[in-house]
Design an enzyme around this catalytic site. Sequence first.
Site, short mmCIF file in Angstrom:
data_model
loop_
_atom_site.label_atom_id
_atom_site.label_comp_id
_atom_site.label_asym_id
_atom_site.label_seq_id
_atom_site.Cartn_x
_atom_site.Cartn_y
_atom_site.Cartn_z
N LEU A 109 0.89 -1.16 0.00
CA LEU A 109 0.00 0.00 0.00
C LEU A 109 0.92 1.21 0.00
O LEU A 109 1.83 1.29 0.84
CB LEU A 109 -0.89 0.03 1.25
N ASP A 110 0.72 2.14 -0.93
CA ASP A 110 1.64 3.27 -1.01
C ASP A 110 1.44 4.23 0.16
O ASP A 110 0.50 4.10 0.96
CB ASP A 110 1.54 3.99 -2.35
N LYS A 111 2.32 5.19 0.28
CA LYS A 111 2.35 6.09 1.43
C LYS A 111 1.05 6.85 1.61
O LYS A 111 0.64 7.15 2.73
CB LYS A 111 3.51 7.09 1.27
#
Length: 243
Positions: A109-111
Amino acid sequence: MMKDDNNKSEAVRINKFLSEAGVLSRRKADEAVSSGEVLINGIPAELGSVVNPGDKVEYKGVPVSAGKKDKIIILNKPLGLVCTAKEADKDSIFRKIDFHERLIYVGRLDKDSQGLLLLTTDGDLANSIQKSRNNHEKEYVVRVDKDITEDFLKGMRGGVPILDTVTKKCKVVKQGNRSFRIIITQGLNRQIRRMCEYFGYRVVFLKRIRELNILLGDLKPGEYRELTKEEETELRRLVDKPV
């Protein structure tokens, strides 16, 4: 109890023993030893004590069996954390989790995204879940920066050309003027964001709420828990990776 020259090769320090048994992290194990909560053969353990084959270990009066069982946990990843190695980034998810074993994340999951993130000690299970050809479902709630049209929904469902490929057909259900749920079976880099960008939309909120049979539920951001026995059994059945 403390030393046995004949079994040196099989002896293990008490903090490692408790960690591999899935009872405590090594740091917590040291604290438990210091407070007298750990016994080896009925005698309070000391920092640095070792456990030899055949020794009886107890933690708070409960026997601890040797051996290691793979763990699977679910984390509600908060915004701002990244899926990367512990040493690589001060915002790594692993800096925020005090777990007694080394974990690997299952899909990124990206930032700027949040929600359900599976982590496990079982590398084979992680690889099987992440393989696109297995068509394992992941469900997200998404909000974009302008009103959603039927053309947008139809385009998202039908396959979108991104990253030199075309995404697999997916399920998309409108929930509000600017929000929708989407179920995908791939894990391309920033896939949903890129899909939306292709149609001129910008994602302003993205939250994963389900992966296969595992639901985020009411976990608060930053909280995590181990899967229940029933959840793990069904998960392994779905990915054909039994215990």
